[in-house]
Design a protein around this motif. Structure first.
Motif, PDB file in Angstrom:
ATOM      1  N   ASP A   1       0.969  -1.260  -0.117  1.00  0.00           N
ATOM      2  CA  ASP A   1      -0.035  -0.192   0.087  1.00  0.00           C
ATOM      3  C   ASP A   1       0.988   1.137   0.160  1.00  0.00           C
ATOM      4  O   ASP A   1       1.509   1.494   1.203  1.00  0.00           O
ATOM      5  N   ILE A   2       0.742   1.804  -1.207  1.00  0.00           N
ATOM      6  CA  ILE A   2       1.662   3.190  -1.170  1.00  0.00           C
ATOM      7  C   ILE A   2       0.855   4.180  -1.223  1.00  0.00           C
ATOM      8  O   ILE A   2       0.689   5.034  -2.460  1.00  0.00           O
TER       9      ILE A   2
ATOM     10  N   LEU B   1      18.747   4.901  -1.873  1.00  0.00           N
ATOM     11  CA  LEU B   1      17.831   5.771  -1.237  1.00  0.00           C
ATOM     12  C   LEU B   1      16.948   5.354  -0.314  1.00  0.00           C
ATOM     13  O   LEU B   1      16.558   4.188  -0.098  1.00  0.00           O
ATOM     14  N   PRO B   2      16.374   6.226   0.892  1.00  0.00           N
ATOM     15  CA  PRO B   2      15.312   6.029   1.805  1.00  0.00           C
ATOM     16  C   PRO B   2      14.200   4.877   0.966  1.00  0.00           C
ATOM     17  O   PRO B   2      13.888   5.662  -0.208  1.00  0.00           O
ATOM     18  N   ARG B   3      13.470   4.340   1.314  1.00  0.00           N
ATOM     19  CA  ARG B   3      12.370   3.755   0.603  1.00  0.00           C
ATOM     20  C   ARG B   3      11.335   4.659  -0.117  1.00  0.00           C
ATOM     21  O   ARG B   3      10.857   4.477  -1.299  1.00  0.00           O
ATOM     22  N   THR B   4      10.948   5.709   0.792  1.00  0.00           N
ATOM     23  CA  THR B   4       9.854   6.638   0.171  1.00  0.00           C
ATOM     24  C   THR B   4      10.661   7.281  -1.058  1.00  0.00           C
ATOM     25  O   THR B   4       9.578   7.622  -1.944  1.00  0.00           O
TER      26      THR B   4
ATOM     27  N   GLU C   1       6.312  -3.468  -5.899  1.00  0.00           N
ATOM     28  CA  GLU C   1       6.194  -2.079  -5.722  1.00  0.00           C
ATOM     29  C   GLU C   1       5.842  -1.073  -7.100  1.00  0.00           C
ATOM     30  O   GLU C   1       5.094  -0.336  -6.963  1.00  0.00           O
ATOM     31  N   SER C   2       6.533  -1.767  -8.237  1.00  0.00           N
ATOM     32  CA  SER C   2       5.975  -1.222  -9.492  1.00  0.00           C
ATOM     33  C   SER C   2       4.599  -1.284  -9.715  1.00  0.00           C
ATOM     34  O   SER C   2       3.894  -0.713 -10.191  1.00  0.00           O
ATOM     35  N   TRP C   3       4.125  -2.722  -9.414  1.00  0.00           N
ATOM     36  CA  TRP C   3       2.858  -2.845  -9.634  1.00  0.00           C
ATOM     37  C   TRP C   3       2.026  -1.944  -8.934  1.00  0.00           C
ATOM     38  O   TRP C   3       0.746  -1.528  -9.349  1.00  0.00           O
ATOM     39  N   ALA C   4       2.215  -1.828  -7.578  1.00  0.00           N
ATOM     40  CA  ALA C   4       1.450  -0.785  -6.931  1.00  0.00           C
ATOM     41  C   ALA C   4       1.275   0.716  -7.429  1.00  0.00           C
ATOM     42  O   ALA C   4       0.506   1.361  -7.422  1.00  0.00           O
ATOM     43  N   LEU C   5       2.456   0.976  -8.266  1.00  0.00           N
ATOM     44  CA  LEU C   5       2.404   2.310  -8.881  1.00  0.00           C
ATOM     45  C   LEU C   5       2.084   2.112 -10.372  1.00  0.00           C
ATOM     46  O   LEU C   5       1.954   3.363 -11.022  1.00  0.00           O
ATOM     47  N   SER C   6       1.427   1.215 -10.664  1.00  0.00           N
ATOM     48  CA  SER C   6       0.898   0.822 -12.014  1.00  0.00           C
ATOM     49  C   SER C   6       2.203   1.100 -12.982  1.00  0.00           C
ATOM     50  O   SER C   6       1.972   1.574 -14.235  1.00  0.00           O
ATOM     51  N   VAL C   7       3.411   0.812 -12.771  1.00  0.00           N
ATOM     52  CA  VAL C   7       4.375   0.711 -13.756  1.00  0.00           C
ATOM     53  C   VAL C   7       5.001  -0.539 -14.257  1.00  0.00           C
ATOM     54  O   VAL C   7       5.101  -1.404 -13.289  1.00  0.00           O
TER      55      VAL C   7
END
Length: 747
Positions: free
Chosen positions: A563-564, A633-636, A663-669
């Motif tokens: 959940d991002i 980088l920090p995760r955010t 994480e890419s999926w969560a961002l639709s990348v």
């Protein structure tokens, strides 16, 4: 109003004629009847020791840092035994937090000594206040005090009937890039697409873009622009106090903004519905509403002027808040300031680090004088990132476990309610991201900091944690597992023989060709054979069946799509170039970095964003349009970088349940993976057909796969969004089964 106790206050700001300077000038004007104050510019002192010398000689008794990082740097490089430093710790020292930089748990942990050193601090908005109050590492802020710039208030907003409808954006489009942010202010992804779409229906509108990354706009000129404008746009990810918001209100300008900083606290009721999502369509619709209803627009502009007068006018509470804050900080400095500062401050760096920082600052000052900052940024995109890393991070941290005891107590209470405790070491970032996604409510960081090496048997908080867990009734999972976790599990087994303990293995037998991976597994297999742990959870689906054949109690699990909510996906694509990501936590054959890099050879429309070794990648001479190198980088910040990609590459030789793809999926990348990283086919065969490359060692095959993905990108994005729920339903069912099995396990 009570008198100010400090007789001579220094406000430390970064540079002249910038945001901090504008606020400090305004504040000095308002305080001059109450005390003597002066503005000192950080840029004027080549060495922090020279600033201390000046403060001492001018006999200031209170120093307020507008940017807390300046104080952090000062405490890192000055000589704690110098006479000027000894005088400095006798002064009242305060700061405030106007932004979200360096505000996550790990960054605050690295700044714990700074916040212990100061005699007081405040935040500039309620959200930041709550964020800092919630963190166990730092003391709570003393107050919320809005920024307070001088704005010449208009009596009557300008009627736009005789001129074009005028839209303004003001800011620095490159802000935060040195810290890993991309388009943080939203000019490229939000503002410009919204204005362009609006112009197709209203070609006569006027858009004024005051981008300080291109050229600086004097403040007086900006205020004139706002007085003539109809609406100001703000599309930042986060802000403490957007100064242009305050200026626009005083200038009688309507505001369309994301939900940042003080927007909800100061904008009038008529403006609240224009606090909108960070989405170009939402901005376009809001602007359309204002263009079509001039009466509504005029009412908002009048209401903004009135709201400005209430919150920032001569009778606002801000002067009393500042006086109260300054007096509280001064009082603390008189009570225990010197002792506390001497205990918390002047973490003396080594000679090399000290001189490295001084050299970087001197080089930056010279580049600024020669007007070389922008050319360097253009031709060496990693320079700002490297400068930021040297100046602001990576020097180690002093972890105050006495204060962190509150964190451990709170997390154990949450785990008690959940019926499960999951212990992990944040230094191993891939495992940490997976653990936090899998067990957000139940996870416990031990050690707490990602700067603490966990492959040791001793730790300052080990005995305290053992005592807290002595009578623990629920299962404990050691996620990723470290030597320190082995020590903890053995000690807990001795004091609590009935305790159920498990190891969560994030690895794969394919990695055993590297002796360290095999040795790590063998350590935990030994713990199982000796009865310290009761089973192994594998994050590689299906591997549990093989472990069962080896006589090991085992369960399998897979990672969720995280959940991002703080990062919005799907920034509009830039048609003239393709943004491709290639990131790897380690340079190893099973991460397959060089094969994937070669897949981009000769693509002159590709901009590669990567954390791979710069020298090795440069030597390949890929012939792409550009390569941007980023540190760890920090995760955010990494997620925000990921959000701006067209395609992410993660075609690895072996995987368990790859967080990069999820994480890419969560961002639709779209994220191209190898068969081992296939998270798609089980829920959508079509996604698997498009995003899974079978020939992981073939750069040409990966290159052709990239062409396929770019051709079908819109379809892939739609499928990712459509099947996200299906994937998460499978995950939730699996997670419920796993937790139930661990809780039901009988020794």
């Amino acid at each position: 109003m009570q008198p100010i106790k400090s007789r001579h206050i220094a406000f430390i700001v970064d540079i002249r004629n910038w945001a901090f300077d504008n606020v400090a000038r305004s504040l000095c004007t308002k305080l001059q009847a109450h005390t003597q104050c002066a503005i000192l510019y950080w840029e004027d002192f080549s060495n922090p020791a020279l600033l201390l010398k000046h403060l001492s000689e001018q006999q200031f008794d209170h120093v307020h840092f507008f940017f807390r990082e300046h104080l952090k740097l000062l405490l890192s490089v000055v000589d704690g035994a110098s006479s000027h430093y000894r005088r400095f710790v006798g002064m009242a020292v305060s700061t405030h937090v106007p932004d979200y930089l360096y505000s996550n748990h790990l960054e605050l942990l690295d700044r714990a000594a700074l916040f212990k050193f100061v005699d007081g601090y405040f935040t500039t908005c309620r959200d930041l206040h709550e964020l800092y109050c919630a963190d166990p590492v730092v003391a709570d802020p003393d107050d919320v005090i809005f920024d307070w710039p001088d704005v010449p208030v208009v009596d009557t907003p300008v009627d736009s009937g005789t001129r074009p409808f005028t839209i303004v954006w003001s800011g620095n489009s490159k802000w935060g890039e040195s810290a890993g942010f991309s388009d943080y202010k939203g000019l490229n992804a939000i503002i410009e697409p919204a204005v362009q779409a609006l112009r197709r229906r209203h070609p006569g509108i006027k858009f004024v873009c005051c981008d300080s990354a291109v050229s600086s706009t004097p403040r007086e000129q900006l205020l004139d622009i706002l007085q003539e404008a109809d609406v100001l746009l703000i599309a930042s990810v986060q802000e403490g106090t957007p100064l242009t918001l305050i200026e626009a209100m005083g200038c009688g300008c309507a505001v369309v903004t994301t939900d940042v900083g003080i927007a909800r606290e100061v904008l009038p009721a008529s403006q609240q519905f224009l606090i909108i999502d960070r989405d170009p369509q939402a901005f376009e619709q809001a602007l359309e509403t204002l263009i079509s209803d001039q009466n509504l627009l005029r009412r908002m502009q009048r209401d903004n002027v009135q709201a400005y007068t209430v919150h920032f006018g001569p009778n606002s509470p801000l002067l009393a808040k500042w006086v109260s804050f300054l007096n509280l900080a001064y009082q603390r400095s008189q009570q225990d300031g010197r002792v506390r500062k001497e205990a918390a401050g002047a973490r003396r760096m080594g000679w090399f680090t000290r001189n490295l920082i001084t050299g970087f600052r001197s080089a930056a000052r010279l580049a600024q004088k020669l007007n070389l900052i922008k050319p360097i940024g253009r031709y060496v995109p990693g320079a700002a990132v490297l400068y930021n890393r040297v100046i602001h991070g990576g020097t180690g941290s002093s972890v105050d476990y006495e204060r962190l005891a509150q964190y451990y107590e709170r997390q154990l209470e949450r785990s008690e309610q959940a019926g499960l405790l999951v212990v992990y070491a944040p230094m191993w970032r891939g495992v940490a991201a997976s653990t936090e996604a899998l067990f957000e409510q139940e996870s416990l960081r031990f050690p707490y900091s990602d700067q603490e090496f966990p492959e040791v048997r001793k730790h300052v908080y080990l005995e305290a944690l053992i005592e807290q867990l002595r009578n623990w009734r629920h299962p404990i999972v050691y996620s990723g597992g470290s030597v320190l976790h082995i020590e903890l599990s053995e000690r807990l087994r001795r004091v609590n023989p009935q305790l159920r303990q498990f190891f969560a293995w994030h690895g794969s037998p394919a990695q055993w060709v590297e002796p360290s991976h095999r040795a790590h597994f063998d350590l935990w297999r030994k713990q199982y054979d000796s009865g310290v742990i009761d089973g192994i959870i594998t994050i590689k689906p299906g591997l549990n069946r093989i472990l069962e054949r080896l006589g090991i109690n085992s369960w399998d699990m897979f990672n969720p799509i995280p959940d991002i909510s703080s990062v919005l996906g799907q920034a509009p694509r830039q048609s003239d170039k393709v943004q491709v990501g290639l990131f790897s936590a380690i340079s190893s054959w099973y991460k397959n970095p060089h094969v994937q890099a070669l897949a981009l050879a000769g693509r002159d429309n590709v901009v590669l964003k990567t954390n791979l070794d710069q020298e090795q990648l440069t030597n390949l001479e890929l012939g792409v349009r550009g390569v941007e190198f980023y540190p760890m980088l920090p995760r955010t910040e990494f997620l925000r970088l990921l959000d701006g990609l067209d395609v992410n590459l993660y075609v690895t030789n072996t995987e368990c349940s790859p967080m990069s793809a999820l994480e890419s999926w969560a961002l639709s990348v779209p994220c191209i993976v190898g068969p081992a990283g296939d998270v798609y086919s089980a829920v959508s065969p079509r996604l698997g057909e498009l995003l899974v490359e079978q020939r992981v060692d073939d750069p040409d095959a990966i290159s052709r796969r990239l062409d396929l993905v770019l051709t079908h990108r819109e379809e892939i994005v739609a499928l990712l969004q459509s099947y996200r729920t299906v994937y998460m339903q499978r995950y939730e069912e699996k997670r419920v089964q796993l937790v139930a099995a661990l809780q039901a396990y009988q020794k």
